[in-house]
Each structure stands twice: as structure tokens, then as C-alpha cells.
Design a protein around this motif. Structure first.
Motif, PDB file in Angstrom:
ATOM      1  N   LYS A  34       1.124  -0.789  -0.231  1.00  9.51           N
ATOM      2  CA  LYS A  34       0.049  -0.111   0.086  1.00  9.51           C
ATOM      3  C   LYS A  34       0.684   1.639  -0.083  1.00  9.51           C
ATOM      4  O   LYS A  34       0.374   2.402  -1.145  1.00  9.51           O
ATOM      5  CB  LYS A  34      -0.792   0.228   0.983  1.00  9.51           C
ATOM      6  CG  LYS A  34      -2.473   1.175   0.687  1.00  9.51           C
ATOM      7  CD  LYS A  34      -2.788   1.345   2.854  1.00  9.51           C
ATOM      8  CE  LYS A  34      -3.777   2.236   1.862  1.00  9.51           C
ATOM      9  NZ  LYS A  34      -5.194   1.586   3.404  1.00  9.51           N
ATOM     10  N   LEU A  62       2.074   1.555  -3.533  1.00  6.54           N
ATOM     11  CA  LEU A  62       0.804   2.335  -4.015  1.00  6.54           C
ATOM     12  C   LEU A  62       0.548   4.386  -3.674  1.00  6.54           C
ATOM     13  O   LEU A  62       0.362   5.254  -4.901  1.00  6.54           O
ATOM     14  CB  LEU A  62      -0.198   1.739  -4.012  1.00  6.54           C
ATOM     15  CG  LEU A  62      -0.139   0.393  -4.538  1.00  6.54           C
ATOM     16  CD1 LEU A  62      -1.807  -0.526  -4.615  1.00  6.54           C
ATOM     17  CD2 LEU A  62      -0.297   0.735  -6.292  1.00  6.54           C
ATOM     18  N   MET A  63       0.696   4.229  -2.787  1.00  2.88           N
ATOM     19  CA  MET A  63       0.322   5.432  -2.259  1.00  2.88           C
ATOM     20  C   MET A  63       1.554   6.541  -2.435  1.00  2.88           C
ATOM     21  O   MET A  63       1.655   8.108  -2.761  1.00  2.88           O
ATOM     22  CB  MET A  63       0.485   5.245  -0.683  1.00  2.88           C
ATOM     23  CG  MET A  63      -1.535   5.275  -0.220  1.00  2.88           C
ATOM     24  SD  MET A  63      -1.276   5.316   1.292  1.00  2.88           S
ATOM     25  CE  MET A  63      -1.723   6.727   1.504  1.00  2.88           C
ATOM     26  N   GLY A 105      -5.715   1.425 -12.354  1.00  2.00           N
ATOM     27  CA  GLY A 105      -6.834   1.942 -11.285  1.00  2.00           C
ATOM     28  C   GLY A 105      -7.770   1.625 -11.831  1.00  2.00           C
ATOM     29  O   GLY A 105      -8.395   2.111 -12.712  1.00  2.00           O
ATOM     30  N   PRO A 106      -8.744   1.296 -11.277  1.00  2.00           N
ATOM     31  CA  PRO A 106      -8.972   1.321  -9.450  1.00  2.00           C
ATOM     32  C   PRO A 106      -8.731  -0.969  -9.720  1.00  2.00           C
ATOM     33  O   PRO A 106      -9.518  -1.377 -10.159  1.00  2.00           O
ATOM     34  CB  PRO A 106     -10.589   1.629  -9.380  1.00  2.00           C
ATOM     35  CG  PRO A 106     -11.328   1.281 -11.143  1.00  2.00           C
ATOM     36  CD  PRO A 106     -10.201   1.312 -11.816  1.00  2.00           C
ATOM     37  N   LEU A 165      -5.903  -2.574  -3.203  1.00  2.00           N
ATOM     38  CA  LEU A 165      -4.823  -1.859  -2.559  1.00  2.00           C
ATOM     39  C   LEU A 165      -3.446  -2.172  -1.655  1.00  2.00           C
ATOM     40  O   LEU A 165      -2.713  -2.026  -1.392  1.00  2.00           O
ATOM     41  CB  LEU A 165      -5.452  -0.698  -1.546  1.00  2.00           C
ATOM     42  CG  LEU A 165      -5.906   0.714  -2.589  1.00  2.00           C
ATOM     43  CD1 LEU A 165      -7.340   0.583  -3.564  1.00  2.00           C
ATOM     44  CD2 LEU A 165      -6.343   1.813  -1.197  1.00  2.00           C
ATOM     45  N   THR A 224      -3.023   6.645  -6.002  1.00  5.90           N
ATOM     46  CA  THR A 224      -3.348   5.354  -4.789  1.00  5.90           C
ATOM     47  C   THR A 224      -3.771   6.094  -3.559  1.00  5.90           C
ATOM     48  O   THR A 224      -2.928   7.448  -2.915  1.00  5.90           O
ATOM     49  CB  THR A 224      -3.073   4.091  -4.406  1.00  5.90           C
ATOM     50  OG1 THR A 224      -2.716   3.658  -5.844  1.00  5.90           O
ATOM     51  CG2 THR A 224      -3.185   3.321  -3.686  1.00  5.90           C
ATOM     52  N   GLN A 228      -8.971   5.782  -4.977  1.00  2.00           N
ATOM     53  CA  GLN A 228      -7.463   5.486  -5.739  1.00  2.00           C
ATOM     54  C   GLN A 228      -8.170   7.101  -6.871  1.00  2.00           C
ATOM     55  O   GLN A 228      -9.581   6.770  -6.743  1.00  2.00           O
ATOM     56  CB  GLN A 228      -7.557   4.887  -6.717  1.00  2.00           C
ATOM     57  CG  GLN A 228      -6.549   3.205  -6.076  1.00  2.00           C
ATOM     58  CD  GLN A 228      -6.426   2.339  -6.781  1.00  2.00           C
ATOM     59  OE1 GLN A 228      -7.873   1.336  -7.335  1.00  2.00           O
ATOM     60  NE2 GLN A 228      -5.097   1.369  -6.973  1.00  2.00           N
TER      61      GLN A 228
END
Length: 275
Positions: free
Chosen positions: A30, A33-34, A130-131, A134, A225, A230
Motif C-alpha cells: 500500500k 502505491l501511495m 486502477g481501480p 490496494l 492511490t 484511488q
């Protein structure tokens, strides 16, 4: 040069040396991704369509340390290397999306990862716009819920005459709070080698050489994300998912479109855009 400690710091790992367990995998997935966007912003395959012979050290410098992100061929390949060096049992997987079949006519397209932990298989993917999920998804028949969205794996039948020891084709499907099930991509649980994407590389190079978009914005595909959802900008279609609730609109104004591209890539969007 690829550096595990620098990589971990870049994606926000603040704890002790990570152990190859499920909690760590969820956190790394996660946070990756962020931190790093999916990024094809009007440049197509800006690196000259190098999907197989990737300079991992150069991609590490630009995509990870400089925060430019990349596509599945950069992000998932580097994340695969990171997980392997941390002691995870991982292998590359190939998936097929509707867009890939339409543009390139091949099922070996999207690149993502399988991780095996305590005898269980997990899907890992930090390189999809995405989507999508996560956090890692368990390979099982159960419906799994993440941040208001549900995911399931629907198993199909093997193709006649094809080696089916991997159990046949699987469709990864997703739905939001008020949307129907839709397929994210289809795949087989068959470990791949990097050179398996050579055919796609050749097709993508030919496609890129002949494609001429009248509107450069149509070549944009980027995703970001955040903690509970997202944001995805594909051409002029802007989709936001927050706690499983989706909002989609067409961006007509050119200046707003440029602002949204910058916001998704830098991770500094206007809160109104994500409402």
C-alpha cells in the motif's frame, strides 16, 4: 544503483528491518502505491518500449528515487526485486486486459507478482493504474473486501490442447459499493520469465511508431492511490474511488486536464477533485 534501504525509505518504511511476512507485505504494497504513481502521461512508452531488457538501476533512480513512477514493467519489476531481496518467495505473472487485447492482440501483457507465504499464494500489484486492489489479494474462492470495494477470483476452463497444470484462466473481478462486478484482468498462475514479454515489446513498438493521436491528452494514463481509494485519469476520463464509492467525469477544459495530470503524478491533488 538499486539500494534496498533507500527504496524502503522512499516508500515510507519507518520500522525495523522488514521481515518477509504478510503484515509487512501489506504495508509495503500500500505504501508503494501511495508513494509512486502509475505514469503514462502523454508520452506513450517514453523509454523506447523496453519491456524486457530494462535498466533496473536507471529506472530505480528515476521511477523510485525521483518519484516519477512508471508502468507495470518498471514498478512491478522493481518491487519484485525488492521483495526477493527481503526474502519473499516471488515470481512474475502475466495478465491480459481488454485494452491490451484490443491494442496488441496478446494475452501476455500486464506484469504483476505472485508471492507465496506459509503455503498460501497472494497477488501483488503496484503497477496497475486502477481501480484495483490496494493490498495483496489471497488466491482463494472467497470474496475479499478492501476499503469499500470487493474482489473475487473467478476460475475458467483451460484452453483445449493447452497445458493446464496451472489450473486454467482466472478472472480478477472487482465491484464498488453500488457498481456491478467487472473484470480487472485475466491471468494464469504460471510463473513467467522477463523474456516472455518480448512479443508484446515488439507489438508495442510497432503500435507506438504508427499511432498518431489528434488529441495528445488521449495518450494520458496515470493513477494515484490514497489511503482509502484511488484516482485514475485515462485520456479525459477522470475516475475517483473513495471507500468504494465511484465518481467519474469527463474533463473538457485543457487547463484543468493539465492540472489533474500534475496532481495525480505529484500526489498533491485539490481536495475537491477527490470529493
Amino acid at each position: 544503483m538499486f539500494d534496498v534501504d533507500a527504496y524502503l525509505r522512499r516508500i515510507g518504511w519507518t520500522g525495523p528491518a522488514p521481515r518477509p511476512d504478510l503484515d509487512t507485505l501489506r504495508t509495503l504494497h500500500k505504501q508503494h502505491l501511495m508513494t509512486l504513481p502509475y505514469n503514462i502521461a502523454g508520452q506513450g512508452f517514453a523509454d523506447g518500449v523496453h519491456l524486457v531488457d530494462v535498466d533496473e538501476d536507471e529506472v530505480f533512480r528515476t521511477g523510485i528515487m525521483e518519484g516519477l513512477g512508471g508502468t507495470c514493467f518498471q514498478l512491478n519489476r522493481l518491487f519484485h526485486r525488492l521483495l526477493s531481496e527481503l526474502g519473499y518467495e516471488v515470481s512474475p505473472l502475466a495478465a491480459s486486459t481488454a485494452e491490451g487485447r484490443e491494442n496488441f492482440g496478446t494475452e501476455i501483457e500486464h506484469m504483476f507478482i505472485r508471492a507465496v507465504l506459509d503455503g498460501e499464494e497472494w497477488l501483488v500489484d503496484v503497477g496497475y493504474p486502477g481501480p484495483s486492489y490496494l493490498e495483496p489479494l489471497r488466491v482463494s474462492d472467497e470474496v475479499q473486501t478492501q476499503y469499500g470495494c470487493q474482489y473475487r477470483l473467478v476460475r475458467g476452463r483451460g484452453t483445449d490442447g493447452e497445458d493446464d497444470r496451472d489450473g486454467g484462466e482466472i478472472a480478477l473481478q472487482r465491484r464498488g459499493r453500488v457498481t456491478r462486478w467487472g473484470t480487472v484482468y485475466t491471468f494464469r498462475l504460471r510463473a513467467r520469465q522477463w523474456h516472455d514479454w518480448k512479443d508484446l515489446e515488439d507489438r508495442a513498438r510497432a503500435h507506438h511508431a504508427t499511432a498518431r493521436a489528434a488529441d495528445d491528452s488521449q495518450g494520458v494514463l496515470c493513477g494515484r492511490t490514497f489511503h482509502n481509494g484511488q484516482a485514475v485519469l485515462k485520456g479525459r476520463r477522470f475516475l475517483v474511488v473513495r471507500d468504494g464509492r465511484e465518481r467519474v467525469r469527463t474533463v473538457v477544459d485543457d487547463e484543468e486536464h493539465r492540472r489533474l495530470v500534475a496532481a495525480v503524478l505529484t500526489g498533491d491533488p485539490d481536495p475537491a477533485d477527490l470529493a
